[in-house]
Motif scaffolding. Structure first.
Motif, mmCIF file in Angstrom:
data_model
loop_
_atom_site.group_PDB
_atom_site.id
_atom_site.type_symbol
_atom_site.label_atom_id
_atom_site.label_comp_id
_atom_site.label_asym_id
_atom_site.label_seq_id
_atom_site.Cartn_x
_atom_site.Cartn_y
_atom_site.Cartn_z
ATOM 1 N N GLU A 107 -23.398 70.091 -27.881
ATOM 2 C CA GLU A 107 -22.440 71.046 -28.425
ATOM 3 C C GLU A 107 -21.021 70.506 -28.303
ATOM 4 N N ILE A 108 -20.197 70.791 -29.317
ATOM 5 C CA ILE A 108 -18.769 70.476 -29.249
ATOM 6 C C ILE A 108 -18.003 71.785 -29.392
ATOM 7 N N MET A 109 -17.137 72.073 -28.422
ATOM 8 C CA MET A 109 -16.365 73.321 -28.476
ATOM 9 C C MET A 109 -14.890 72.946 -28.611
ATOM 10 N N LYS A 110 -14.321 73.321 -29.746
ATOM 11 C CA LYS A 110 -12.939 72.908 -30.022
ATOM 12 C C LYS A 110 -12.057 74.135 -30.176
ATOM 13 N N GLU A 111 -11.310 74.431 -29.118
ATOM 14 C CA GLU A 111 -10.330 75.521 -29.181
ATOM 15 C C GLU A 111 -8.996 75.036 -28.633
ATOM 16 N N HIS A 112 -9.083 74.230 -27.568
ATOM 17 C CA HIS A 112 -7.854 73.730 -26.958
ATOM 18 C C HIS A 112 -7.119 72.788 -27.907
ATOM 19 N N LYS A 113 -5.792 72.858 -27.850
ATOM 20 C CA LYS A 113 -4.986 72.004 -28.730
ATOM 21 C C LYS A 113 -4.447 70.782 -27.999
ATOM 22 N N ALA A 114 -4.737 70.668 -26.710
ATOM 23 C CA ALA A 114 -4.271 69.512 -25.928
ATOM 24 C C ALA A 114 -5.266 69.243 -24.801
ATOM 25 N N THR A 115 -4.938 68.266 -23.980
ATOM 26 C CA THR A 115 -5.828 67.779 -22.914
ATOM 27 C C THR A 115 -6.452 68.897 -22.074
ATOM 28 N N VAL A 116 -7.755 68.777 -21.834
ATOM 29 C CA VAL A 116 -8.458 69.685 -20.913
ATOM 30 C C VAL A 116 -8.210 69.147 -19.504
ATOM 31 N N SER A 117 -7.579 69.968 -18.637
ATOM 32 C CA SER A 117 -7.154 69.459 -17.326
ATOM 33 C C SER A 117 -8.092 69.852 -16.184
ATOM 34 N N SER A 118 -8.873 70.906 -16.389
ATOM 35 C CA SER A 118 -9.761 71.345 -15.310
ATOM 36 C C SER A 118 -10.953 72.073 -15.907
ATOM 37 N N VAL A 167 -3.629 71.819 -20.824
ATOM 38 C CA VAL A 167 -2.173 71.706 -20.807
ATOM 39 C C VAL A 167 -1.540 72.396 -22.023
ATOM 40 N N ASP A 168 -2.363 72.916 -22.940
ATOM 41 C CA ASP A 168 -1.790 73.638 -24.104
ATOM 42 C C ASP A 168 -1.412 75.079 -23.750
ATOM 43 N N GLY A 169 -1.683 75.484 -22.487
ATOM 44 C CA GLY A 169 -1.311 76.835 -22.072
ATOM 45 C C GLY A 169 -2.431 77.832 -22.222
ATOM 46 N N THR A 170 -3.620 77.367 -22.570
ATOM 47 C CA THR A 170 -4.744 78.311 -22.663
ATOM 48 C C THR A 170 -5.778 77.989 -21.597
ATOM 49 N N CYS A 171 -6.450 79.056 -21.197
ATOM 50 C CA CYS A 171 -7.565 78.915 -20.273
ATOM 51 C C CYS A 171 -8.711 79.647 -20.956
ATOM 52 N N ILE A 172 -9.822 78.964 -21.176
ATOM 53 C CA ILE A 172 -10.895 79.572 -21.973
ATOM 54 C C ILE A 172 -12.165 79.681 -21.155
ATOM 55 N N VAL A 173 -12.715 80.896 -21.120
ATOM 56 C CA VAL A 173 -14.053 81.096 -20.588
ATOM 57 C C VAL A 173 -14.924 81.072 -21.835
ATOM 58 N N TRP A 174 -15.772 80.105 -21.907
ATOM 59 C CA TRP A 174 -16.565 80.018 -23.145
ATOM 60 C C TRP A 174 -17.557 81.156 -23.134
ATOM 61 N N ASP A 175 -17.316 82.206 -23.927
ATOM 62 C CA ASP A 175 -16.384 82.219 -25.012
ATOM 63 C C ASP A 175 -15.334 83.348 -24.911
ATOM 64 N N LEU A 176 -14.597 83.462 -23.857
ATOM 65 C CA LEU A 176 -13.505 84.430 -23.714
ATOM 66 C C LEU A 176 -12.205 83.665 -23.543
ATOM 67 N N GLU A 177 -11.139 84.181 -24.079
ATOM 68 C CA GLU A 177 -9.898 83.418 -24.098
ATOM 69 C C GLU A 177 -8.760 84.164 -23.390
ATOM 70 N N MET A 178 -7.986 83.402 -22.659
ATOM 71 C CA MET A 178 -6.792 83.956 -22.023
ATOM 72 C C MET A 178 -5.639 83.037 -22.363
ATOM 73 N N ILE A 179 -4.498 83.584 -22.667
ATOM 74 C CA ILE A 179 -3.356 82.757 -23.035
ATOM 75 C C ILE A 179 -2.162 83.104 -22.158
ATOM 76 N N ALA A 180 -1.483 82.082 -21.686
ATOM 77 C CA ALA A 180 -0.267 82.296 -20.888
ATOM 78 C C ALA A 180 0.714 81.181 -21.219
ATOM 79 N N ASN A 181 1.975 81.419 -20.926
ATOM 80 C CA ASN A 181 3.015 80.448 -21.266
ATOM 81 C C ASN A 181 3.160 79.425 -20.141
ATOM 82 N N THR A 182 2.165 78.615 -19.966
ATOM 83 C CA THR A 182 2.191 77.595 -18.919
ATOM 84 C C THR A 182 1.273 76.454 -19.317
ATOM 85 N N VAL A 183 1.472 75.308 -18.703
ATOM 86 C CA VAL A 183 0.527 74.205 -18.842
ATOM 87 C C VAL A 183 -0.416 74.333 -17.654
#
Length: 610
Positions: free
Chosen positions: A452-463, A478-494
């Motif tokens: 499977e390929i899951m593409k949501e992040h727009k930059a490097t996956v850091s953890s 580092v794009d500021g998103t944290c994703i629980v596959w498949d739930l999404e949380m967004i914050a203004n941080t890397v």
């Protein structure tokens, strides 16, 4: 170090148990105490005393930035260490009471950096040399802890002074040397003055890196960047001899020692150790530049430190090198522990993966992959393999006992593999990459396949962390998103780090905004936010198995232990010399291992505090 508002120095400090690391880039940074029982060396902002017989470590804490020079008094009563500081700020020299393992004096005069330190032969005075932005020499009275006098280190013609060395017999004579300068100084205590005499080298133009004075104070031996040695009469200041004329030492002579026999031991920037005597001439190639030589007894046994973070034990008889100590020399990217055991851990850095015993700071295994950087690691839960993520776009699996390569997944991610985790059933690997993709790989008996390929992040996956039921994973980017596959949380941080609470209904994250956030797994809503650091990103976190406490570390170099429910800091750990890059709590919650950007690995005692 930056403690946060509300974090007073009265917060209990974590006890530092052991350190893996040696800053081999400090000139003559490895010293032997006159008791012949302890090696003394710097790492980050800590001075380490290491027992030769049983490897037990003790620590001198006090510096607020990296230790860059070290000296031990002839009697062994005192140790002096100097640090780097930011431009424009004053920097500190510490004198330590060796018997008490405590600060004897703090001397503050130099700016930005202390370049070199030397004790007078009878422990009366300490001479300190400031760095390039300071260019001053100060003589201190050790008894009164006051400066006696000072002077500019070099004449206007010379460029930069690098080293000071005291006479072996006279408390009033010392030497300074550097780029185009070699001076013998005389101390006039009554008039509070030091007076220099320029040594006359004739037509020779040399940049001197190190100075050694013969035991009888007759001659100076100077190692140069040109790769030759100058022999200068200390009394007259005249050049007596120099050489070798043809076969010069590659990359300069970086360290010199005169043995009791009168023989010379010297180390070069290319890692060659040479024994020069009238009778014979021996050489030995070591890993990277030699920066320290310290002689243990009548010249037969000695220790050598190199830029590769290695300490060797040697004897002048057989001239063979035995490695007694190894360490990472560049940033440690990740640390992992095998499931269910608290005896081992693995770390990764540029060029290699290393396996260590937790109770002894000793390297068990090194898995080299030259010219590549390992970004992340995970142990398979069955313990049969160690999975690693590399910047050359490959996933490599190694046998943790043999270090043998078991399999490679080529082209796993276009822009390098940056995060990795294994499922508990040992059948799948989840990887994150510099391309922002999350990929799931199935491991088959003799091959692997991309499921499977899951593409949501727009930059490097850091953890990346996998839920214990293997059905869900969470990634931070580092794009500021944290994703629980498949739930999404967004914050203004890397985002730099993410952890599941053991009950798995909450996630904690941290990143560049210095905040620690608790999230609800089911709807991605933020539950609470804590101020995690006063300055600098939070790069790493881990949580205890019962979820009662978690630890964080980052660019402010402070380890913090937090109560999960109360959201307050219960303990702090201060010793790292570089930004904290990763951290792991062992299974029984007794030990915390942290790694940092200066290559250090530190073991902290958690048991007494949690």
């Amino acid at each position: 170090f930056h403690l946060m508002a509300g974090e007073t120095p009265s917060i209990p400090q974590l006890e530092l148990e052991a350190v893996i690391g040696f800053n081999g880039r400090v000139p003559s940074g490895l010293r032997l105490h006159p008791d012949k029982q302890h090696l003394i060396y710097p790492l980050g902002c800590t001075v380490i005393l290491r027992s030769i017989s049983d490897d037990k470590q003790e620590f001198l804490h006090g510096h607020t930035n990296n230790v860059c020079c070290l000296s031990v008094s002839r009697s062994g009563t005192y140790i002096a260490s100097g640090q780097i500081n930011f431009l424009g700020f004053k920097t500190t020299v510490f004198i330590w009471d060796y018997a008490q393992r405590s600060v004897y004096a703090e001397l503050v005069l130099h700016k930005a950096k202390v370049e070199s330190l030397a004790f007078s032969p009878n422990d009366k005075y300490l001479v300190s040399l400031g760095g390039q932005d300071d260019d001053s020499i100060v003589v201190w009275n050790i008894k009164t802890k006051q400066a006696i006098c000072g002077s500019t280190a070099t004449s206007h013609v010379a460029r930069h002074c690098l080293v000071v060395q005291y006479s072996n017999t006279d408390d009033n004579v010392f030497v300074s040397a550097g780029s185009g300068t070699l001076r013998v100084w005389e101390l006039d205590v009554a008039n509070r003055k030091i007076r220099p005499t320029e040594c006359k080298l004739g037509k020779l133009q040399r940049n001197i890196k190190c100075v050694e004075i013969s035991n009888d104070d007759q001659f100076l031996f100077c190692g140069t960047t040109s790769g030759d040695i100058l022999k200068v009469n200390l009394r007259t200041g005249l050049l007596s001899d120099f050489g070798p004329v043809k076969a010069k030492h590659s990359l300069g002579v970086s360290v010199l020692r005169v043995m009791e026999s009168g023989d010379l031991l010297l180390g070069s920037g290319s890692g060659v150790l040479t024994l020069c005597s009238k009778r014979n001439f021996k050489t030995l190639q070591l890993e990277k530049g030699v920066t320290s030589i310290t002689i243990k007894d009548t010249g037969q046994q000695f220790f050598v430190g190199t830029e590769a973070g290695l300490i060797y034990r040697m004897s002048s008889d057989d001239f063979k090198a035995e490695v007694v100590f190894t360490s990472h020399t560049s940033a440690v990217k990740d640390v992992v522990m095998p499931f269910g055991t608290s005896e081992l851990f693995a770390t990764c850095s540029d060029d290699d993966i290393r396996l260590w015993r937790i109770d002894k700071p000793k390297e068990l295994l090194r898995i080299p992959v030259p010219n590549m950087t390992c970004n992340a690691l995970d142990f398979m839960i069955d313990g049969h393999s160690l999975i690693s993520a590399w910047n050359d776009c490959k996933i490599r699996a190694f046998g943790p006992e043999s270090g043998r390569l078991m399999f490679t997944i080529n082209d796993a991610h276009k822009m390098g593999v940056t995060a990795i985790a294994c499922t508990r059933d040992c059948k799948r690997i989840v990887s994150g990459g510099g391309d922002g993709q999350v990929r799931v790989w199935e491991l088959l008996p003799h091959c692997h396949r991309l499921v499977e390929i899951m593409k949501e992040h727009k930059a490097t996956v850091s953890s990346l962390k996998i839920k214990s039921n293997d059905k869900e994973c969470v990634t931070a980017s580092v794009d500021g998103t944290c994703i629980v596959w498949d739930l999404e949380m967004i914050a203004n941080t890397v985002f730099r780090a993410v952890c599941y609470h053991p009950e798995e209904h909450q996630i904690i994250t941290s990143g560049t905004d210095r905040k620690i956030a608790y999230w609800d797994v089911y709807d991605g809503s933020i539950i609470r936010e804590l101020e995690g650091s006063q300055s600098g990103a939070i790069n790493a976190m881990d949580i205890t198995k019962d979820g009662g406490f978690f630890v964080t570390g980052g660019d402010d170099r402070v380890v913090r232990v937090w109560s999960y429910m109360e959201g307050v800091v219960t303990h702090v750990g201060i010793a790292q010399g570089g930004s904290i890059t990763s951290m792991k709590i062992c299974t029984n919650n007794r030990i915390l291992v942290t790694t940092s950007a200066d290559g250090a690995i530190m073991r902290w005692k958690l048991f007494s505090s949690l």
